[in-house]
Scaffold this motif. Structure first.
Motif, PDB file in Angstrom:
ATOM      1  N   ARG A   1      16.255  -3.451  45.113  1.00 42.16           N
ATOM      2  CA  ARG A   1      15.907  -2.332  46.013  1.00 42.16           C
ATOM      3  C   ARG A   1      16.636  -1.069  45.573  1.00 42.16           C
ATOM      4  O   ARG A   1      16.046   0.017  45.536  1.00 42.16           O
ATOM      5  CB  ARG A   1      16.257  -2.676  47.462  1.00 42.16           C
TER       6      ARG A   1
ATOM      7  N   LYS B   1      14.798   2.346  44.370  1.00 44.25           N
ATOM      8  CA  LYS B   1      15.019   3.623  45.061  1.00 44.25           C
ATOM      9  C   LYS B   1      15.632   4.674  44.120  1.00 44.25           C
ATOM     10  O   LYS B   1      15.374   5.859  44.286  1.00 44.25           O
ATOM     11  CB  LYS B   1      15.913   3.430  46.290  1.00 44.25           C
TER      12      LYS B   1
ATOM     13  N   GLU C   1      11.914   5.062  41.111  1.00 40.36           N
ATOM     14  CA  GLU C   1      10.776   4.217  41.462  1.00 40.36           C
ATOM     15  C   GLU C   1       9.827   4.004  40.291  1.00 40.36           C
ATOM     16  O   GLU C   1       9.394   2.885  40.026  1.00 40.36           O
ATOM     17  CB  GLU C   1      10.035   4.798  42.672  1.00 40.36           C
TER      18      GLU C   1
ATOM     19  N   THR D   1      12.148  -1.697  52.499  1.00 45.58           N
ATOM     20  CA  THR D   1      12.988  -0.952  51.552  1.00 45.58           C
ATOM     21  C   THR D   1      13.111   0.506  51.981  1.00 45.58           C
ATOM     22  O   THR D   1      14.153   1.130  51.797  1.00 45.58           O
ATOM     23  CB  THR D   1      12.399  -1.053  50.125  1.00 45.58           C
ATOM     24  N   ASP D   2      12.046   1.033  52.579  1.00 49.15           N
ATOM     25  CA  ASP D   2      12.045   2.416  53.060  1.00 49.15           C
ATOM     26  C   ASP D   2      12.607   2.543  54.477  1.00 49.15           C
ATOM     27  O   ASP D   2      12.619   3.635  55.036  1.00 49.15           O
ATOM     28  CB  ASP D   2      10.624   2.984  53.036  1.00 49.15           C
TER      29      ASP D   2
END
Length: 146
Positions: free
Chosen positions: A40, A44, A47, A88-89
């Protein structure tokens, strides 16, 4: 041999079947990788670079970068795998579902609490307004021969 897929006749619905599974294999594997914190963080941080490590199609990568979950599903993504992108967001599943319907989270929640989406406009295209999709054929339970 192509299989008969009458379920493709439902407006706005992508069914995750064997064909979609094959189409989205690497997209779903990418999503699975997001279960690990280090992946992750790498995703981030850059991407595009992380996506380029996966043998996904350009359309799949573009859908992920745009966070267009409907496009991800059309490209073979399974919503249960795609939920990892939302997590993840920092998004809830409810927030993700709302984005897929074009509604705010609040409007989506209200719709679901009020009984869900109306059947109108969401039937098989071949059905008319009076059709009952789960009708039992003659000779089944509830019907007797004289």
């Amino acid at each position: 041999m192509a299989l008969d897929k009458p379920y493709q006749d439902i407006p706005g619905t992508t069914i995750f079947d064997a064909e979609q599974s094959r189409k989205g294999y690497w997209l779903n594997q990418f999503c699975t990788s997001l279960m690990k914190a280090e992946n992750r963080a790498r995703f981030k941080a850059d991407e595009r670079a992380y996506l380029d490590e996966w043998p996904m199609t350009e359309a799949q990568k573009a859908a992920v970068l745009a966070r267009d979950l409907n496009a991800c599903m059309a490209q073979g993504g399974n919503i249960y795998f795609l939920a990892r992108i939302g997590a993840t967001d920092g998004l809830s599943f409810q927030q993700m579902a709302g984005s897929m319907t074009g509604m705010s989270e609040q409007k989506y929640r209200h719709m679901m609490v009020s009984g869900g989406r109306s059947i109108e406009g969401n039937r098989y295209l071949g059905e008319d307004g009076d059709a009952q999709p789960h009708r039992q054929p003659q000779g089944q339970a509830g019907h007797t021969k004289d």
